[in-house]
Every structure is written in structure tokens, then in C-alpha cells.
Enzyme design. Structure first.
Site, PDB file in Angstrom:
ATOM      1  N   CYS A   1      -1.677   6.659   9.632  1.00 40.03           N
ATOM      2  CA  CYS A   1      -0.478   6.062  10.214  1.00 40.03           C
ATOM      3  C   CYS A   1      -0.834   4.865  11.089  1.00 40.03           C
ATOM      4  CB  CYS A   1       0.255   7.119  11.040  1.00 40.03           C
ATOM      5  SG  CYS A   1       1.794   6.541  11.771  1.00 40.03           S
TER       6      CYS A   1
ATOM      7  N   CYS B   1       5.024  -4.070  16.229  1.00 41.33           N
ATOM      8  CA  CYS B   1       4.523  -3.010  17.113  1.00 41.33           C
ATOM      9  C   CYS B   1       3.049  -3.281  17.414  1.00 41.33           C
ATOM     10  CB  CYS B   1       4.694  -1.647  16.459  1.00 41.33           C
ATOM     11  SG  CYS B   1       6.420  -1.207  16.129  1.00 41.33           S
TER      12      CYS B   1
ATOM     13  N   GLU C   1       0.830  -1.198   0.000  1.00 48.40           N
ATOM     14  CA  GLU C   1       0.000   0.000   0.000  1.00 48.40           C
ATOM     15  C   GLU C   1       0.868   1.254   0.000  1.00 48.40           C
ATOM     16  OE1 GLU C   1      -4.214  -1.218   2.002  1.00 48.40           O
ATOM     17  OE2 GLU C   1      -2.593  -0.768   3.404  1.00 48.40           O
TER      18      GLU C   1
ATOM     19  N   CYS D   1       5.960  -6.594   8.052  1.00 46.11           N
ATOM     20  CA  CYS D   1       7.002  -6.082   8.945  1.00 46.11           C
ATOM     21  C   CYS D   1       7.198  -7.076  10.079  1.00 46.11           C
ATOM     22  CB  CYS D   1       6.589  -4.718   9.503  1.00 46.11           C
ATOM     23  SG  CYS D   1       7.816  -3.957  10.593  1.00 46.11           S
TER      24      CYS D   1
ATOM     25  N   CYS E   1       3.482   8.500   1.028  1.00 47.48           N
ATOM     26  CA  CYS E   1       4.008   7.575   2.035  1.00 47.48           C
ATOM     27  C   CYS E   1       4.213   6.224   1.361  1.00 47.48           C
ATOM     28  CB  CYS E   1       3.017   7.466   3.193  1.00 47.48           C
ATOM     29  SG  CYS E   1       3.477   6.271   4.461  1.00 47.48           S
TER      30      CYS E   1
ATOM     31  N   CYS F   1       0.180  -1.183  15.710  1.00 52.68           N
ATOM     32  CA  CYS F   1       0.268  -1.021  14.253  1.00 52.68           C
ATOM     33  C   CYS F   1      -0.311  -2.237  13.542  1.00 52.68           C
ATOM     34  CB  CYS F   1       1.731  -0.815  13.857  1.00 52.68           C
ATOM     35  SG  CYS F   1       2.001  -0.659  12.082  1.00 52.68           S
TER      36      CYS F   1
END
Length: 390
Positions: A381, A147, A121, A143, A136, A150
Site C-alpha cells: 500500500c 498524499c 499497476e 493521482c 488491488c 504515497c
């Protein structure tokens, strides 16, 4: 036979052997080192070639310049002859635009399909008051940092993106901006899917492509690479890139940081030392550092947390010429039913402003609250993911 004659004979035999192995044998079988190696059948992507390299492929510098003028404007150029086209990939060969979503505030999320059917994305964020847009981009599919606040971290790491796949996101963003009359792109941030420090070589190459005056021609201060800093030397590795560095801090106390970023293996002091060392090696013009804090209600948004952050920043502030900027990011709901994030909440505006006020008044730090954009379509975010939520 004396020793000297034996040595001469041995040297002669070695010379004959070397001549046969290195010259006669290869020549007889078409393996002479002077013979050019056959070119790879895998098409090259112009997105990863310098202007000189592309000039060689297209048979002229003018053609290469025209090609990059097209890429910068989001246009797919015609790459020379049919033979040259077979040797070179077009941007749609690297990634294709699979889906496009526009939020109520104009933020536009692009879902790009890769050749292996994985997806990434990319988000275009228009800023009407600044008359420009920020794009962005992602550095990985997924990942591994996990986190807890996230959505990307819940994917796990599927694979790294190549330099081509990273910069193709900017190409597609430029193309969408051009066709939809959005505000022009002036900033690129590596804050999408992935941890840049886990894919350093491709990220550095992509930043070089973005800032190369003959390619995307952006200035280094318009490119920002954000890292959670998996290791203290992550900053030094990313320092090779012509870009501004940002550190996703989130918490300065070790226990809380470990709670928010479970893969943390080093203390915050150790990580800070790595950053200090890197900043000291930079020229004074490149000593800006952006510290990012995702604020979670009643977890890391207290005045005590702000006090600890001010103390934590003192060794950074003490570096000659450094400018520390704190970016407060009110948590965006990632809409999950399990895990720690199911209990997270966004702080009230009053708590966020009190946190900011303390950093400015008591810590003498530059501090901004990031405006939430694109949260109605999971484009804000922490909300990016190419897997179903759970």
C-alpha cells in the site's frame, strides 16, 4: 387580406418549409432519419458491454454467455466470425501484460501496458489462511491528490482510466491466477493508482460490471472502493456503485490532515457530514464503512491521535445500523530522497498496538492492523508508481 387569412397562409408556408427540411431534403440526399447511422469503426470492447449488448454483437445470447465465462476464468475467447472480431476488441487490445513480479510472500504485481504506452499497476494478494486472493486495481494513471506518504501521489495525474481499462486488470489478474495456480480471487479493492472520486463514472461502471451476475458475478460486499474524499459529495457520487465504501482518513485534525493530504480543501467535519448523509441514505445492510489510517511514527500514531479519532467517529457510530471498521496501515517506505516522505518512518509494533488497543477498549471500535504484503518489491500500500522514484 384580414388577419385570419394571413395566419392560415403563414401556417401553410411553415408546413411546406418543415416538410422540405425534415423529409424531402434529407430523403433526397440519403439523410432520412429512418436511415440507420453507420456503425463506428472503433472496435467495441466486450468488457464494457452488458450481456444483452454483447448478444447483439455476437448474434446470440449463448455466445455472449460463453464469452463472459471465458473472461471470468481469465481466458481469451474467440469472438464469433472474422467480421465480428473486427468489431470487437479482445482484452489484449485494451491492456497487455508487460511485466510480472512475485514477492517473497506470494504477492504478485502486474505492470499493464495501455494502447497509448502509459502503464498501470495491479496487485494480486494471496491470503493462504483464507484460501483466497484479493486483487488491488487502479482507477487512474497517477493521482492528483499528492498524499505525501504515497508514491503514486508523486506521479501527478496523467489521465483517467476507462471502464474497460479498469476491469481489464481483473481479467489479467484472473489469467495470472489461473496460469500460476494462485489462490482464487474473491475480493477486488480500488486501492491502486488513482483517486476513484476523480473518475466516478468509469469507477461506477466498472463496479457494476464486476457485480453483474452475467459478467464478473462478484457480490457487492466483495468489492471495495477507497477514496480520500476530495469533496463532501464524493461519498454520494461513489454511492452509485454497488460496493463497500472506504475512506482514507489518515488524520482527523485539520492541520495534520492538510500536511498529509496537501490537496485537502474541506475540513474533516465537512467531509464527515458528507459521509453521514450518504450512509443514512443507504440500506442498513450497506451501512458498513471502512476508515483507513496510514500510521507514521511520531506524526499521527499517538494516543492523543487515537482519542481524537474516537471522538471523530461518534457521529458515524450514532447512525442506526452502521458498522465502523478502522484499518490501521503501518506506513510502507516508498524509498525516496526528497520531500516529506524522506523523513517518514514506520511506527514500532508497540505504538501501533497501543493505538489499536485504545480504539478497541476506549472507543468500542472494530479495529484491525493491516498485514504488510509485497513491500520487498514495492507492491504494498502506497508504493505503487509507474514513474522513476526521486
Amino acid at each position: 387580406m384580414n388577419k385570419q387569412k394571413k395566419r392560415v397562409m403563414l401556417n401553410s408556408l411553415l408546413c411546406i418549409f418543415a416538410w422540405n427540411v425534415c423529409i424531402a431534403f434529407p430523403f433526397a440526399f440519403g439523410l432520412n432519419s429512418a436511415t440507420p447511422r453507420p456503425s463506428s469503426t472503433t472496435p467495441l470492447s466486450p468488457l464494457s458491454l452488458t450481456l444483452d449488448e454483447l448478444s447483439l454483437q455476437l448474434g446470440g445470447k449463448g455466445r455472449a454467455q460463453a464469452c463472459w465465462e471465458a473472461y471470468r476464468s481469465g481466458t481469451d475467447p474467440i469472438l464469433g466470425t472474422e467480421a465480428q472480431q473486427r468489431l470487437l476488441q479482445r482484452p489484449p487490445d485494451v491492456a497487455t501484460l508487460h511485466h510480472q513480479t512475485t514477492c517473497h510472500d506470494g504477492t504478485t504485481k502486474l505492470l499493464l501496458q495501455l494502447p497509448d504506452n502509459l502503464q498501470v499497476e495491479t496487485v494480486i494478494i494471496p491470503w493462504p489462511e483464507r484460501q483466497r486472493s484479493t486483487v488491488c486495481i487502479s482507477s487512474q494513471v497517477g493521482c492528483r491528490q499528492a498524499c505525501t506518504f504515497c508514491l503514486t501521489g508523486r506521479m501527478g495525474l496523467l489521465r483517467n482510466l476507462s471502464c474497460d481499462e479498469i476491469v481489464s486488470q481483473v481479467y489479467w489478474a484472473q489469467r495470472v491466477v489461473k496460469t500460476t495456480a494462485m489462490l482464487p480471487i474473491e475480493n477486488v479493492v480500488f486501492m491502486g493508482l488513482g483517486e476513484p472520486a476523480d473518475n466516478v463514472d468509469a469507477v461506477v461502471a466498472a463496479a457494476e460490471c464486476l457485480t453483474d451476475p452475467h459478467r464478473f458475478a462478484m457480490t457487492p460486499r466483495r468489492v471495495t472502493i477507497s477514496t480520500v474524499a476530495p469533496t463532501p459529495d464524493a461519498f454520494a457520487k461513489l454511492n452509485r456503485a454497488p460496493a463497500v465504501l472506504a475512506w482514507s482518513v489518515h488524520a482527523t485534525r485539520d492541520a495534520l490532515r492538510k500536511q498529509l493530504v496537501p490537496t485537502t480543501k474541506y475540513s474533516m467535519t465537512e467531509l464527515r457530514e458528507g459521509l453521514v448523509s450518504t450512509l443514512e441514505q443507504r440500506s442498513k445492510r450497506r451501512r458498513n464503512i471502512l476508515l483507513e489510517i496510514t500510521l507514521l511514527d511520531q506524526i499521527n500514531d499517538s494516543i492523543e491521535d487515537a482519542q481524537h479519532l474516537v471522538e471523530f467517529c461518534q457521529p458515524l457510530v450514532a447512525i442506526p445500523g452502521v458498522r465502523v471498521i478502522v484499518n490501521l496501515i503501518p506506513w510502507n517506505d516508498i524509498q525516496v530522497q526528497t520531500g516529506a516522505a524522506a523523513q517518514y518512518r514506520k511506527p514500532s509494533p508497540e505504538r501501533i498496538e497501543a493505538f489499536q488497543h485504545y480504539l478497541i477498549q476506549q472507543g468500542n471500535l472494530r479495529c484491525f492492523i493491516r498485514t504488510t504484503r509485497g513491500d520487498d518489491e514495492l507492491a504494498a500500500c502506497g508504493q505503487l508508481s509507474t514513474r522513476n522514484r526521486s
